[in-house]
Design a protein around this motif. Structure first.
Motif, mmCIF file in Angstrom:
data_model
loop_
_atom_site.group_PDB
_atom_site.id
_atom_site.type_symbol
_atom_site.label_atom_id
_atom_site.label_comp_id
_atom_site.label_asym_id
_atom_site.label_seq_id
_atom_site.Cartn_x
_atom_site.Cartn_y
_atom_site.Cartn_z
ATOM 1 N N ILE A 72 -14.071 -35.517 -37.272
ATOM 2 C CA ILE A 72 -13.901 -34.426 -38.236
ATOM 3 C C ILE A 72 -14.269 -34.884 -39.637
ATOM 4 O O ILE A 72 -13.863 -35.962 -40.089
ATOM 5 N N LEU A 73 -15.021 -34.045 -40.324
ATOM 6 C CA LEU A 73 -15.258 -34.218 -41.747
ATOM 7 C C LEU A 73 -14.621 -33.049 -42.482
ATOM 8 O O LEU A 73 -14.870 -31.884 -42.147
ATOM 9 N N GLY A 74 -13.799 -33.350 -43.488
ATOM 10 C CA GLY A 74 -13.179 -32.307 -44.299
ATOM 11 C C GLY A 74 -13.692 -32.360 -45.728
ATOM 12 O O GLY A 74 -13.926 -33.439 -46.287
ATOM 13 N N ALA A 75 -13.881 -31.206 -46.351
ATOM 14 C CA ALA A 75 -14.289 -31.110 -47.754
ATOM 15 C C ALA A 75 -13.811 -29.757 -48.274
ATOM 16 O O ALA A 75 -13.111 -29.025 -47.565
ATOM 17 N N HIS A 76 -14.183 -29.405 -49.501
ATOM 18 C CA HIS A 76 -13.736 -28.104 -50.019
ATOM 19 C C HIS A 76 -14.856 -27.369 -50.730
ATOM 20 O O HIS A 76 -15.787 -27.970 -51.278
ATOM 21 N N THR A 77 -14.768 -26.044 -50.721
ATOM 22 C CA THR A 77 -15.821 -25.159 -51.227
ATOM 23 C C THR A 77 -15.579 -24.685 -52.648
ATOM 24 O O THR A 77 -16.482 -24.102 -53.258
ATOM 25 N N ASP A 78 -14.389 -24.884 -53.178
ATOM 26 C CA ASP A 78 -14.073 -24.379 -54.517
ATOM 27 C C ASP A 78 -14.213 -25.479 -55.552
ATOM 28 O O ASP A 78 -14.161 -26.675 -55.238
ATOM 29 N N SER A 79 -14.391 -25.058 -56.799
ATOM 30 C CA SER A 79 -14.473 -25.972 -57.932
ATOM 31 C C SER A 79 -13.655 -25.393 -59.073
ATOM 32 O O SER A 79 -13.540 -24.165 -59.202
ATOM 33 N N PRO A 80 -13.085 -26.234 -59.929
ATOM 34 C CA PRO A 80 -12.286 -25.722 -61.043
ATOM 35 C C PRO A 80 -13.171 -24.999 -62.055
ATOM 36 O O PRO A 80 -14.345 -25.330 -62.224
ATOM 37 N N GLY A 81 -12.597 -24.008 -62.704
ATOM 38 C CA GLY A 81 -13.383 -23.252 -63.682
ATOM 39 C C GLY A 81 -12.622 -22.063 -64.196
ATOM 40 O O GLY A 81 -11.398 -22.095 -64.381
ATOM 41 N N LEU A 82 -13.341 -20.963 -64.391
ATOM 42 C CA LEU A 82 -12.771 -19.733 -64.925
ATOM 43 C C LEU A 82 -13.018 -18.604 -63.940
ATOM 44 O O LEU A 82 -14.081 -18.516 -63.324
ATOM 45 N N ARG A 83 -12.042 -17.725 -63.789
ATOM 46 C CA ARG A 83 -12.145 -16.550 -62.925
ATOM 47 C C ARG A 83 -11.859 -15.296 -63.750
ATOM 48 O O ARG A 83 -11.008 -15.295 -64.641
ATOM 49 N N LEU A 84 -12.561 -14.227 -63.414
ATOM 50 C CA LEU A 84 -12.416 -12.969 -64.142
ATOM 51 C C LEU A 84 -11.085 -12.299 -63.821
ATOM 52 O O LEU A 84 -10.652 -12.288 -62.658
ATOM 53 N N LYS A 85 -10.440 -11.731 -64.831
ATOM 54 C CA LYS A 85 -9.202 -10.990 -64.606
ATOM 55 C C LYS A 85 -9.505 -9.602 -64.021
ATOM 56 O O LYS A 85 -10.614 -9.091 -64.173
ATOM 57 N N PRO A 86 -8.511 -8.952 -63.378
ATOM 58 C CA PRO A 86 -8.764 -7.663 -62.719
ATOM 59 C C PRO A 86 -9.206 -6.558 -63.677
ATOM 60 O O PRO A 86 -10.073 -5.751 -63.339
ATOM 61 N N ASN A 87 -8.596 -6.483 -64.844
ATOM 62 C CA ASN A 87 -9.011 -5.521 -65.867
ATOM 63 C C ASN A 87 -9.507 -6.333 -67.063
ATOM 64 O O ASN A 87 -8.774 -6.566 -68.025
ATOM 65 N N PRO A 88 -10.759 -6.768 -67.030
ATOM 66 C CA PRO A 88 -11.165 -7.847 -67.919
ATOM 67 C C PRO A 88 -11.611 -7.431 -69.317
ATOM 68 O O PRO A 88 -11.618 -8.260 -70.217
ATOM 69 N N VAL A 89 -12.002 -6.187 -69.515
ATOM 70 C CA VAL A 89 -12.715 -5.835 -70.744
ATOM 71 C C VAL A 89 -11.767 -5.727 -71.933
ATOM 72 O O VAL A 89 -10.760 -5.007 -71.886
ATOM 73 N N LEU A 90 -12.095 -6.451 -73.003
ATOM 74 C CA LEU A 90 -11.339 -6.428 -74.252
ATOM 75 C C LEU A 90 -12.262 -5.957 -75.366
ATOM 76 O O LEU A 90 -13.351 -6.501 -75.553
ATOM 77 N N ASN A 91 -11.830 -4.926 -76.115
ATOM 78 C CA ASN A 91 -12.617 -4.385 -77.229
ATOM 79 C C ASN A 91 -12.034 -4.947 -78.520
ATOM 80 O O ASN A 91 -10.919 -4.607 -78.911
ATOM 81 N N SER A 92 -12.779 -5.838 -79.172
ATOM 82 C CA SER A 92 -12.261 -6.546 -80.338
ATOM 83 C C SER A 92 -13.255 -6.456 -81.489
ATOM 84 O O SER A 92 -14.301 -7.128 -81.459
ATOM 85 N N GLU A 93 -12.950 -5.621 -82.475
ATOM 86 C CA GLU A 93 -13.785 -5.535 -83.677
ATOM 87 C C GLU A 93 -15.258 -5.315 -83.324
ATOM 88 O O GLU A 93 -16.151 -6.032 -83.764
ATOM 89 N N GLN A 94 -15.490 -4.306 -82.504
ATOM 90 C CA GLN A 94 -16.838 -3.875 -82.118
ATOM 91 C C GLN A 94 -17.574 -4.861 -81.209
ATOM 92 O O GLN A 94 -18.778 -4.774 -81.032
ATOM 93 N N LEU A 95 -16.844 -5.814 -80.659
ATOM 94 C CA LEU A 95 -17.396 -6.733 -79.673
ATOM 95 C C LEU A 95 -16.593 -6.637 -78.383
ATOM 96 O O LEU A 95 -15.352 -6.566 -78.417
ATOM 97 N N LEU A 96 -17.308 -6.611 -77.268
ATOM 98 C CA LEU A 96 -16.639 -6.598 -75.974
ATOM 99 C C LEU A 96 -16.556 -8.026 -75.433
ATOM 100 O O LEU A 96 -17.530 -8.779 -75.476
ATOM 101 N N ARG A 97 -15.371 -8.391 -74.960
ATOM 102 C CA ARG A 97 -15.151 -9.670 -74.315
ATOM 103 C C ARG A 97 -14.585 -9.437 -72.920
ATOM 104 O O ARG A 97 -13.991 -8.385 -72.656
ATOM 105 N N LEU A 98 -14.765 -10.417 -72.043
ATOM 106 C CA LEU A 98 -14.174 -10.365 -70.709
ATOM 107 C C LEU A 98 -13.077 -11.412 -70.599
ATOM 108 O O LEU A 98 -13.310 -12.601 -70.852
ATOM 109 N N GLY A 99 -11.881 -10.956 -70.230
ATOM 110 C CA GLY A 99 -10.747 -11.858 -70.082
ATOM 111 C C GLY A 99 -10.845 -12.677 -68.811
ATOM 112 O O GLY A 99 -11.227 -12.165 -67.753
ATOM 113 N N VAL A 100 -10.516 -13.959 -68.925
ATOM 114 C CA VAL A 100 -10.605 -14.855 -67.779
ATOM 115 C C VAL A 100 -9.297 -15.606 -67.591
ATOM 116 O O VAL A 100 -8.478 -15.716 -68.504
ATOM 117 N N GLU A 101 -9.135 -16.116 -66.387
ATOM 118 C CA GLU A 101 -7.982 -16.941 -66.040
ATOM 119 C C GLU A 101 -8.482 -18.311 -65.613
ATOM 120 O O GLU A 101 -9.538 -18.430 -64.971
#
Length: 434
Positions: free
Chosen positions: A79-108
């Protein structure tokens, strides 16, 4: 293939796989090219000796195996075991933030990334959506935005004068949302994001139910250094290990060895493996037991097979970086392009024991591959792998190994070309030998 070709194939595999869900799609394509048949956990399995099969759980974990013709109870699983995921950022379910005429996407934050390395890079989105089909059932589909879509611009040094002395520190809630677009008065902020999803997915707005998106770096992998001895890309931890294991498995010497061979690549390693598809779940034990039963072993025969098995847990290792000598255990500074690393920890953060360590050393020597040994500095917390988790679930001898790499958990990681070839060679020998 020579060493450079093998690493280029690895880079192509990684660049085609910007999320764990895309990893499985990439693996499936390669497995089908070698005659592997997909099995489903909801169905009855009928296996034949020499048959090539794979099983997927929830789109991002996979167990692939070759049913050997040797007595499984006596020879066990390889058996060889490994993993498919890597650390990073994931998008939130309701991600869009409207901030001073700029749209941002919230991440976790997912796992333990080096957050500063995600700044000033060409980022985009890749993952899967769940949607309602025309007949009312729920289905999933992979989505990937090829073009750079997002960015995390640094604050100018004129506004952060101490950044070079204190380092870049980002608040996970307020300073990680990613710049996305200019806001307009004609359109609601959330509508612009949904509009993008519908365009790429080819679905109506009302069909889209939910999503899981990985933030990924759109820059492709490269060779670098004198004589191009090194390579860099995202997700080397741990897709380089997945690629090495798959390449070793798909060699004719392994496929025709008569051994029962298994590659198990899990999602959720970076967040502890505690899930239905993680190494702490039932996925691998379920598959191994069903393989044993389908090959006419009884319960006692299955447990004999486990006792005669060896698992190699392949996950990348910390290469020595001479700019930071005090970060390393003095007697265990592993060097890039000097061979695979056996990882050892007295508190069992790695699964290696002196016997499983010796078994891997013997495999390396027989394969004519050099090896190194790593122990973590005593006054620093040690990371872990799927090794101790899967070993505990199965009661199976396990050794933790990996190739040396720099900048683990960065958005851009580096490793050695020759080491990748060494790992493929030793894993192929493991699969092929008696």
């Amino acid at each position: 293939m020579n060493a450079r070709q093998q690493v280029q194939d690895c880079l192509d595999f990684i660049d085609a796989s910007p999320s764990p869900w895309h990893v499985i799609a990439s693996l499936e394509q390669r497995l089908r090219d070698f005659g592997f048949q997909r099995l489903h956990e909801t169905e009855h399995w009928s296996l034949s000796a020499g048959g090539r099969y794979y099983v997927v759980r929830d789109d991002s974990s996979i167990v692939m195996f070759v049913a050997g013709h040797k007595d499984l109870a006596q020879t066990g699983f390889k058996i060889l075991g490994a993993h498919t995921d890597s650390p990073g950022l994931r998008l939130k379910p309701n991600p869009v933030l409207n901030s001073e005429q700029l749209l941002r996407l919230g991440v976790e934050v997912y796992g333990g990334p080096i957050l500063a390395t995600f700044s000033d890079r060409d980022l985009s989105l890749a993952g899967r959506i769940a949607y309602r089909t025309d007949d009312g059932t729920i289905a999933s589909r992979l989505l990937r935005f090829e073009q750079p879509l997002l960015r995390l611009p640094n604050l100018a040094i004129h506004m952060n004068r101490s950044v070079n002395e204190d380092g870049l520190k980002l608040n996970k809630q307020t300073e990680l949302p990613l710049l996305f677009a200019n806001a307009t008065q004609q359109q609601l902020a959330s509508d612009r994001f949904i509009e993008l999803l519908t365009q790429v997915a080819g679905l109506a707005v009302e069909q889209i139910l939910s999503w899981e998106f990985n933030i990924y770096d759109t820059q492709k992998g490269v060779f670098w250094g004198d004589n191009q001895a090194f390579y860099a890309d995202s997700q080397l931890d741990n897709l380089a290990s997945c690629h090495a294991g798959l390449t070793a498995l798909l060699n004719e010497s392994a496929l025709n060895s008569g051994n029962t061979l298994v590659c198990a690549f899990f999602d959720h390693e970076e967040i502890g493996s505690e899930s239905c598809k993680g190494a702490a779940g039932s996925f691998l034990p379920d598959v191994l037991e069903r393989v044993a039963l389908a090959l006419d072993l009884d319960k006692q025969g299955y447990h004999r097979a486990l006792a005669n098995s060896l698992m190699i847990s392949a996950d990348m290792a910390h290469a020595y970086q001479p700019n930071f000598p005090n970060a390393y255990e003095p007697g265990h500074k592993i060097i890039v392009n000097r061979g695979p690393v056996i990882k050892i920890n007295a508190n069992h953060r790695y699964a290696s024991t002196c016997l499983s360590e010796a078994a891997f050393m013997q495999i390396c020597r027989q394969a004519e591959v050099p090896f190194q040994k790593y122990a973590h500095r005593g006054d620093l917390p040690c990371g872990s792998t799927i090794g101790p988790i899967a070993s505990a679930k199965l009661g199976m001898a396990t050794v933790d190994v990996g190739n040396p790499m720099w900048a683990m958990h960065s958005a851009r990681e580096s490793a050695g070309v020759q080491d990748h070839t060494y790992m493929i060679k030793v894993l192929n020998y493991f699969f092929s030998s008696i």
